[in-house]
Design a protein around this motif. Sequence first.
Motif, PDB file in Angstrom:
ATOM      1  N   ALA A  63       0.794  -1.126  -0.026  1.00 16.62           N
ATOM      2  CA  ALA A  63      -0.040  -0.132  -0.030  1.00 16.62           C
ATOM      3  C   ALA A  63       0.824   1.246  -0.134  1.00 16.62           C
ATOM      4  N   PRO A  64       0.320   2.383  -0.597  1.00 16.73           N
ATOM      5  CA  PRO A  64       1.435   3.650  -0.676  1.00 16.73           C
ATOM      6  C   PRO A  64       1.353   4.376   0.400  1.00 16.73           C
ATOM      7  N   TYR A  65       1.616   3.520   1.899  1.00 21.34           N
ATOM      8  CA  TYR A  65       1.618   4.540   3.062  1.00 21.34           C
ATOM      9  C   TYR A  65       3.010   5.256   3.249  1.00 21.34           C
ATOM     10  N   GLU A  69       7.347   2.077   0.720  1.00 23.05           N
ATOM     11  CA  GLU A  69       6.380   1.228   0.286  1.00 23.05           C
ATOM     12  C   GLU A  69       6.549   1.721  -1.345  1.00 23.05           C
ATOM     13  N   ILE A  70       6.356   2.904  -1.610  1.00 19.30           N
ATOM     14  CA  ILE A  70       6.301   3.123  -2.781  1.00 19.30           C
ATOM     15  C   ILE A  70       7.463   3.067  -3.706  1.00 19.30           C
ATOM     16  N   VAL A  71       8.506   3.276  -3.178  1.00 16.46           N
ATOM     17  CA  VAL A  71      10.095   2.986  -3.687  1.00 16.46           C
ATOM     18  C   VAL A  71      10.093   1.303  -4.191  1.00 16.46           C
ATOM     19  N   SER A  72       9.599   0.674  -3.081  1.00 10.81           N
ATOM     20  CA  SER A  72       9.644  -0.864  -3.273  1.00 10.81           C
ATOM     21  C   SER A  72       8.954  -1.297  -4.493  1.00 10.81           C
ATOM     22  N   LYS A 212      -8.931   1.663  -4.767  1.00  9.67           N
ATOM     23  CA  LYS A 212      -8.499   3.360  -5.186  1.00  9.67           C
ATOM     24  C   LYS A 212      -7.363   3.835  -4.562  1.00  9.67           C
ATOM     25  N   ASP A 213      -6.369   2.998  -4.915  1.00 15.03           N
ATOM     26  CA  ASP A 213      -5.018   3.511  -4.548  1.00 15.03           C
ATOM     27  C   ASP A 213      -4.706   4.373  -5.120  1.00 15.03           C
ATOM     28  N   ASP A 214      -4.395   5.812  -4.249  1.00 14.39           N
ATOM     29  CA  ASP A 214      -3.970   7.015  -4.815  1.00 14.39           C
ATOM     30  C   ASP A 214      -2.607   7.024  -5.653  1.00 14.39           C
TER      31      ASP A 214
END
Length: 276
Positions: A63-65, A69-72, A212-214
């Motif tokens: 999840a993009p918390y 997490e976004i990088v991975s 609905k992942d931003d």
Amino acid sequence: MKFKVALAGNPNSGKTTLFNCLTGSNLYVGNWPGVTVEKKEGDLKNTSEKITLVDLPGIYSLAPYSMDEIVSRNFLLEERPDLIINIIDASNIERNLYLTTQLMELDCPMVGALNMMDVVQKKGVEIDADALEKLFGFPFVEISAQQETGIDGLIKMVERIVKNDKKQEFPKIFPEQINEIFKEFENLLQNKFPNVLPDYPRIFRAVKLIEKDDEVLSKIDDCSILLEDIEKTRKKIEVFSGNDVDSAIADYRYRFITATINLATRKTKENAQQFQ
Ligand code: GDP
Ligand code: K
Ligand code: MG
């Protein structure tokens, strides 16, 4: 041949310790582009092929918390490594397998490194790696990065999987009705919106859009065209589960994990500690 392998796992699962066991030469340490998150790469030792290991930031989910997490997940989606080594703190197997169920949606070959097996053994618990392989559709190797046990076996397994192009088949982990809802949404994307993230793994794309992942929505030029279909799909999941979408999806993941742990672990001592 040259291969690229990613090391992914929860924070404190032993990633740094394992990375150091696995790599010998050509160490590179820098930052991921645009962010101050450390990036580390090195070549696996004792292999006949060149296999570069990339250490991803420690994460609990896709999840993009957080930036980690976004990088991975952007690395896994955009660079498409030849294999993911999913390091699992086997002494906290249930929580660690939550990430595993998400990594399985990336459609990338995997091996599970069951780390901290020295701790697991002290707790009086046995893990059946073959049973886990049958349940998850990819192999697991028991290791202790700290004691440096099982490392040669893990390296051999990595080399075998990257050189073998037979595709791994991951099981469907959600209840049949939920799989049907995902499938319907996937087909709708395919037919009605063929230009929406066409290179993403299909199940990952469906789940993230339904959630609905931003971050994922922000990658679509005009995501408003999708919203009505997303809402209809969410409604179906809510009606079936009696829960909100995010909780329902997390809950189904944990149900799959609990069922697999019941089948693949065993207490070896009368007074074995509660296994989580
Ligand atoms: P990371 O946050 O995933 O990079 O985890 P680290 O490699 O920093 O390890 C976290 C802690 O767990 C450290 O204190 C390690 O020494 C310890 N550790 C790592 N692997 C093992 C293992 O196999 N057994 C035991 N007992 N401890 C380990
Ligand atoms: K740490
Ligand atoms: Mg670390």
